[in-house]
Design a protein around this motif. Sequence first.
Motif, PDB file in Angstrom:
ATOM      1  N   ILE A  11      69.263  83.887  57.566  1.00 33.41           N
ATOM      2  CA  ILE A  11      69.534  82.787  56.638  1.00 33.41           C
ATOM      3  C   ILE A  11      68.276  81.965  56.424  1.00 33.41           C
ATOM      4  O   ILE A  11      67.923  81.616  55.294  1.00 33.41           O
ATOM      5  CB  ILE A  11      70.700  81.913  57.157  1.00 33.41           C
ATOM      6  N   THR A  12      67.563  81.671  57.510  1.00 27.57           N
ATOM      7  CA  THR A  12      66.322  80.907  57.412  1.00 27.57           C
ATOM      8  C   THR A  12      65.285  81.651  56.578  1.00 27.57           C
ATOM      9  O   THR A  12      64.614  81.060  55.732  1.00 27.57           O
ATOM     10  CB  THR A  12      65.768  80.615  58.817  1.00 27.57           C
ATOM     11  N   THR A  13      65.182  82.964  56.797  1.00 30.13           N
ATOM     12  CA  THR A  13      64.236  83.777  56.026  1.00 30.13           C
ATOM     13  C   THR A  13      64.609  83.772  54.551  1.00 30.13           C
ATOM     14  O   THR A  13      63.737  83.663  53.680  1.00 30.13           O
ATOM     15  CB  THR A  13      64.218  85.221  56.566  1.00 30.13           C
ATOM     16  N   SER A  14      65.899  83.872  54.243  1.00 25.62           N
ATOM     17  CA  SER A  14      66.353  83.852  52.846  1.00 25.62           C
ATOM     18  C   SER A  14      66.046  82.516  52.184  1.00 25.62           C
ATOM     19  O   SER A  14      65.600  82.465  51.034  1.00 25.62           O
ATOM     20  CB  SER A  14      67.853  84.124  52.772  1.00 25.62           C
ATOM     21  N   LEU A  15      66.297  81.430  52.916  1.00 27.44           N
ATOM     22  CA  LEU A  15      65.983  80.105  52.369  1.00 27.44           C
ATOM     23  C   LEU A  15      64.479  79.931  52.183  1.00 27.44           C
ATOM     24  O   LEU A  15      64.033  79.371  51.177  1.00 27.44           O
ATOM     25  CB  LEU A  15      66.546  79.013  53.273  1.00 27.44           C
ATOM     26  N   ALA A  16      63.699  80.414  53.141  1.00 29.91           N
ATOM     27  CA  ALA A  16      62.235  80.340  53.006  1.00 29.91           C
ATOM     28  C   ALA A  16      61.782  81.141  51.789  1.00 29.91           C
ATOM     29  O   ALA A  16      60.884  80.713  51.051  1.00 29.91           O
ATOM     30  CB  ALA A  16      61.558  80.844  54.269  1.00 29.91           C
ATOM     31  N   CYS A  17      62.402  82.276  51.572  1.00 30.41           N
ATOM     32  CA  CYS A  17      62.074  83.095  50.405  1.00 30.41           C
ATOM     33  C   CYS A  17      62.421  82.353  49.116  1.00 30.41           C
ATOM     34  O   CYS A  17      61.647  82.361  48.162  1.00 30.41           O
ATOM     35  CB  CYS A  17      62.829  84.423  50.474  1.00 30.41           C
ATOM     36  N   ALA A  18      63.583  81.695  49.082  1.00 33.03           N
ATOM     37  CA  ALA A  18      63.985  80.941  47.892  1.00 33.03           C
ATOM     38  C   ALA A  18      63.015  79.792  47.621  1.00 33.03           C
ATOM     39  O   ALA A  18      62.615  79.560  46.477  1.00 33.03           O
ATOM     40  CB  ALA A  18      65.409  80.406  48.060  1.00 33.03           C
ATOM     41  N   ILE A  19      62.627  79.092  48.672  1.00 34.58           N
ATOM     42  CA  ILE A  19      61.662  77.998  48.521  1.00 34.58           C
ATOM     43  C   ILE A  19      60.326  78.553  48.041  1.00 34.58           C
ATOM     44  O   ILE A  19      59.697  78.005  47.136  1.00 34.58           O
ATOM     45  CB  ILE A  19      61.515  77.215  49.834  1.00 34.58           C
TER      46      ILE A  19
END
Length: 130
Positions: A11-19
């Motif tokens: 989830i953190t990686t996905s959010l970092a990717c979105a940012i």
Amino acid sequence: MFRINYDALGITTSLACAIHCAVLPLLLTSLPVFGINIIHNYFFEYGMIGLAFVVGMYALYHGYKKHHHKTLPVFFFSAGISFLLLKELFHDYHVLLLIPAVILIITAHYMNYTLCRKANHCHAGDCNHG
């Protein structure tokens, strides 16, 4: 003993990717002011997608194999990764493809997380981790 929650990491990686996908265009347009020109760094983009895929698949495989034996999170995750790859191919639809990608990937990790908690380490006859 320290344990990594791979769904939280996914989830953190996905959010970092979105940012990253939201901020990078702003950053890239300002770089020429500082004399730096690195437009369309495909190596970095595909590297981020690859990292999200490896971490995500590990988390989902672990949940599937050791806890819940459900494939639905993998389908959501695969659809999300597909949208990320399409985003790289169709730049005109960058945001339209990014939004469902992030939602699908985060949903997959959340489903995996909740299914693992519901399984409660069942150790039933059909479990592979008895």
